[in-house]
Motif scaffolding. Structure first.
Motif, PDB file in Angstrom:
ATOM      1  N   ALA A   1      -7.792 -10.403  25.136  1.00 17.91           N
ATOM      2  CA  ALA A   1      -7.290 -10.092  26.470  1.00 17.91           C
ATOM      3  C   ALA A   1      -8.371  -9.463  27.342  1.00 17.91           C
ATOM      4  O   ALA A   1      -9.369  -8.931  26.852  1.00 17.91           O
ATOM      5  CB  ALA A   1      -6.079  -9.174  26.370  1.00 17.91           C
ATOM      6  N   LYS A   2      -8.146  -9.519  28.650  1.00 18.95           N
ATOM      7  CA  LYS A   2      -9.106  -9.013  29.631  1.00 18.95           C
ATOM      8  C   LYS A   2      -9.570  -7.585  29.338  1.00 18.95           C
ATOM      9  O   LYS A   2     -10.787  -7.327  29.303  1.00 18.95           O
ATOM     10  CB  LYS A   2      -8.490  -9.098  31.025  1.00 18.95           C
ATOM     11  N   PRO A   3      -8.673  -6.603  29.140  1.00 24.78           N
ATOM     12  CA  PRO A   3      -9.161  -5.241  28.907  1.00 24.78           C
ATOM     13  C   PRO A   3     -10.006  -5.125  27.644  1.00 24.78           C
ATOM     14  O   PRO A   3     -11.010  -4.414  27.627  1.00 24.78           O
ATOM     15  CB  PRO A   3      -7.872  -4.417  28.785  1.00 24.78           C
ATOM     16  N   ALA A   4      -9.602  -5.812  26.589  1.00 29.39           N
ATOM     17  CA  ALA A   4     -10.365  -5.749  25.340  1.00 29.39           C
ATOM     18  C   ALA A   4     -11.762  -6.323  25.533  1.00 29.39           C
ATOM     19  O   ALA A   4     -12.751  -5.773  25.038  1.00 29.39           O
ATOM     20  CB  ALA A   4      -9.632  -6.500  24.236  1.00 29.39           C
ATOM     21  N   ALA A   5     -11.862  -7.431  26.254  1.00 28.29           N
ATOM     22  CA  ALA A   5     -13.171  -8.045  26.495  1.00 28.29           C
ATOM     23  C   ALA A   5     -14.078  -7.107  27.266  1.00 28.29           C
ATOM     24  O   ALA A   5     -15.273  -6.968  26.953  1.00 28.29           O
ATOM     25  CB  ALA A   5     -12.998  -9.358  27.257  1.00 28.29           C
TER      26      ALA A   5
ATOM     27  N   GLN B   1     -11.323   2.155  21.841  1.00 28.40           N
ATOM     28  CA  GLN B   1     -10.821   2.509  23.161  1.00 28.40           C
ATOM     29  C   GLN B   1      -9.657   1.629  23.614  1.00 28.40           C
ATOM     30  O   GLN B   1      -9.028   1.924  24.615  1.00 28.40           O
ATOM     31  CB  GLN B   1     -11.956   2.413  24.183  1.00 28.40           C
ATOM     32  N   TRP B   2      -9.406   0.534  22.909  1.00 30.08           N
ATOM     33  CA  TRP B   2      -8.214  -0.250  23.205  1.00 30.08           C
ATOM     34  C   TRP B   2      -7.346  -0.363  21.964  1.00 30.08           C
ATOM     35  O   TRP B   2      -7.826  -0.298  20.845  1.00 30.08           O
ATOM     36  CB  TRP B   2      -8.560  -1.628  23.772  1.00 30.08           C
ATOM     37  N   ILE B   3      -6.054  -0.527  22.201  1.00 30.62           N
ATOM     38  CA  ILE B   3      -5.063  -0.566  21.126  1.00 30.62           C
ATOM     39  C   ILE B   3      -4.247  -1.840  21.267  1.00 30.62           C
ATOM     40  O   ILE B   3      -3.649  -2.101  22.320  1.00 30.62           O
ATOM     41  CB  ILE B   3      -4.133   0.654  21.192  1.00 30.62           C
ATOM     42  N   GLY B   4      -4.220  -2.646  20.228  1.00 32.99           N
ATOM     43  CA  GLY B   4      -3.448  -3.874  20.247  1.00 32.99           C
ATOM     44  C   GLY B   4      -1.956  -3.602  20.140  1.00 32.99           C
ATOM     45  O   GLY B   4      -1.531  -2.634  19.505  1.00 32.99           O
ATOM     46  N   ARG B   5      -1.192  -4.456  20.753  1.00 29.27           N
ATOM     47  CA  ARG B   5       0.260  -4.272  20.758  1.00 29.27           C
ATOM     48  C   ARG B   5       0.822  -4.226  19.345  1.00 29.27           C
ATOM     49  O   ARG B   5       1.754  -3.455  19.057  1.00 29.27           O
ATOM     50  CB  ARG B   5       0.890  -5.418  21.546  1.00 29.27           C
ATOM     51  N   SER B   6       0.269  -5.022  18.458  1.00 29.74           N
ATOM     52  CA  SER B   6       0.785  -5.076  17.085  1.00 29.74           C
ATOM     53  C   SER B   6       0.537  -3.788  16.317  1.00 29.74           C
ATOM     54  O   SER B   6       1.165  -3.547  15.278  1.00 29.74           O
ATOM     55  CB  SER B   6       0.141  -6.250  16.342  1.00 29.74           C
TER      56      SER B   6
ATOM     57  N   THR C   1      -1.661   0.005  30.220  1.00 27.85           N
ATOM     58  CA  THR C   1      -2.080  -1.389  30.116  1.00 27.85           C
ATOM     59  C   THR C   1      -3.066  -1.784  31.209  1.00 27.85           C
ATOM     60  O   THR C   1      -3.649  -2.865  31.146  1.00 27.85           O
ATOM     61  CB  THR C   1      -0.854  -2.312  30.189  1.00 27.85           C
ATOM     62  N   SER C   2      -3.255  -0.938  32.207  1.00 26.03           N
ATOM     63  CA  SER C   2      -4.155  -1.248  33.319  1.00 26.03           C
ATOM     64  C   SER C   2      -5.605  -0.986  32.931  1.00 26.03           C
ATOM     65  O   SER C   2      -5.975   0.144  32.595  1.00 26.03           O
ATOM     66  CB  SER C   2      -3.802  -0.394  34.545  1.00 26.03           C
ATOM     67  N   LEU C   3      -6.435  -2.029  33.007  1.00 22.75           N
ATOM     68  CA  LEU C   3      -7.863  -1.852  32.727  1.00 22.75           C
ATOM     69  C   LEU C   3      -8.493  -0.874  33.705  1.00 22.75           C
ATOM     70  O   LEU C   3      -9.294  -0.021  33.307  1.00 22.75           O
ATOM     71  CB  LEU C   3      -8.580  -3.200  32.801  1.00 22.75           C
ATOM     72  N   HIS C   4      -8.144  -0.961  34.983  1.00 21.33           N
ATOM     73  CA  HIS C   4      -8.800  -0.091  35.958  1.00 21.33           C
ATOM     74  C   HIS C   4      -8.364   1.362  35.821  1.00 21.33           C
ATOM     75  O   HIS C   4      -9.131   2.266  36.177  1.00 21.33           O
ATOM     76  CB  HIS C   4      -8.586  -0.617  37.377  1.00 21.33           C
TER      77      HIS C   4
END
Length: 391
Positions: A358-362, A374-379, A334-337
């Motif tokens: 959310a911040k990482p998705a943006a 590169q990002w995966i939504g919780r749902s 869950t960490s963007l960095h």
């Protein structure tokens, strides 16, 4: 001044310059007064951006985080009180500082037990919460990691470097006015994602759009990270587990259904990579990662597949975490960095996010593209449990 930040080649020590002028100090101001992997790393990146200057590291409170590869941080109020007449450049260092409220900042500066007690005592009482927050921070600023020229001595300049604020539209009118006033007083402003860029543009504030400085981690600190990987916990891990999936999860993802889905997807990913799984924490401050959540995740992983090697990376030092990520076969968390650093080392990575805004998705949509995957939504976790995170 560049849009990226306040730069220069002033002397490293404060001393008279040519013509009797006093050299400007460099004060790096950010949320590196608490333990969070990204914030501590950003302090190093900010210092590396201006190697000819000797920086002071400033936060809201004085803290010594050198034991985690952080810095000895002084309270900004203390710096202002001890030498207010010395000219300085105050550079705001990245992260979501444009939307971190005073209450959030004050809670995250507590111990885990202290934060729980404060939340229980004040979370439902707005007046008591404000009073406690003001007492802890010694300031009435509503967004305390943002300071404009109006709150600084006349000889100080202000800059904002790769800052974030994807939730800017959700701030109160007073909070937005406070932030915008500070931004307009700066001589340099850059942001790291298109959402923040658009929010500020709609408010009439122009900003440069730049990547997060941690994207340069490999170029800036590759040798140091390689040295960490060659000894200690990482070297011992490699002897036991030549390939690993680095897996991190914030405390807010600790419900049973989410942990079950993450465990199954992690096992599927590890099997596909012919790798083990290494659990780690990217932030020890309140509202970050929780060891108990990783314990429960480990139990579920073992129940799903006892044949997949499982280990725990205990060190929370910045460059140890970098070494863990750089040496991984893949990284999920869950960490963007963590995503930023892993991709800097060409490690396949996926960032778990609560929602598309959310911040990482943006950030990922800004620099990798909105259809990068590169990002995966919780749902979506349940649907991918069988195929894994990288399918």
């Amino acid at each position: 001044m560049s849009g990226y930040g306040l730069h220069g080649s002033e002397p490293r020590r404060l001393r008279p310059a040519r013509g009797g002028r006093v050299a400007r100090r460099l004060v790096l101001f950010g949320a590196f007064d608490r333990h969070n992997f990204g914030d501590l790393l950003l302090a190093h990146c900010a210092a590396a951006a201006e190697p000819e200057r000797e920086p002071l590291f400033a936060g809201l409170l004085a803290r010594d985080l050198r034991g985690f590869d952080g810095h000895r941080v002084r309270a900004l109020a203390q710096i202002l009180a001890t030498s207010p007449d010395d000219p300085a450049d105050l550079v705001h260092v990245g992260g979501e500082i444009l939307t971190t409220t005073a209450w959030e900042a004050a809670v995250m500066l507590q111990s885990a037990a202290g934060a729980a007690a404060v939340i229980a005592a004040h979370a439902q009482d707005a007046h008591a919460r404000r009073a406690w927050t003001t007492r802890v921070l010694g300031s009435r600023r509503q967004i305390p990691y943002v300071v404009g020229c109006a709150d600084l001595p006349s000889g100080w300049r202000v800059g904002f470097r790769a800052v974030g604020g994807v939730a800017f539209g959700g701030l109160t009118k007073a909070q937005r006015a406070e932030v915008l006033g500070a931004l307009r007083s700066g001589v340099a402003l850059s942001v790291r994602d298109r959402v923040t860029h658009g929010e500020l543009a709609a408010a009439g504030v122009a900003a440069a759009l730049v990547p997060d400085p941690a994207a340069a981690t490999r170029a800036l600190f590759g040798e140091r990270i390689a040295q960490r990987a060659a000894r200690g916990e990482i070297a011992a891990l490699r002897c036991r587990m030549p390939r690993w999936l680095a897996l991190q999860l914030a405390a807010e993802w600790g419900d049973d259904a989410t942990l079950e889905a993450v465990a199954r997807a992690a096992v599927a990913t590890a099997r596909r990579l012919h790798a083990g799984i290494v659990l780690f924490r990217a932030g020890l401050a309140p509202w970050h990662d929780d060891a108990a959540v990783l314990d429960r995740l480990a139990t579920r992983i073992a129940a799903v597949a006892s044949d997949v090697p499982l280990a725990r990376h205990e060190s929370a030092a910045v460059f140890d975490i970098c070494a863990l990520l750089a040496g991984a076969a893949a990284c999920v968390g869950t960490s963007l960095h963590c995503w930023i650093v892993a991709t800097a080392f060409d490690v396949p990575a996926r960032c778990l996010v609560c929602a598309a805004g959310a911040k990482p998705a943006a950030y990922i949509d800004t620099w990798a593209g909105p259809r990068s995957g590169q990002w995966i939504g919780r749902s979506a976790l349940g649907a991918m449990a069988a195929g894994g995170f990288l399918s």
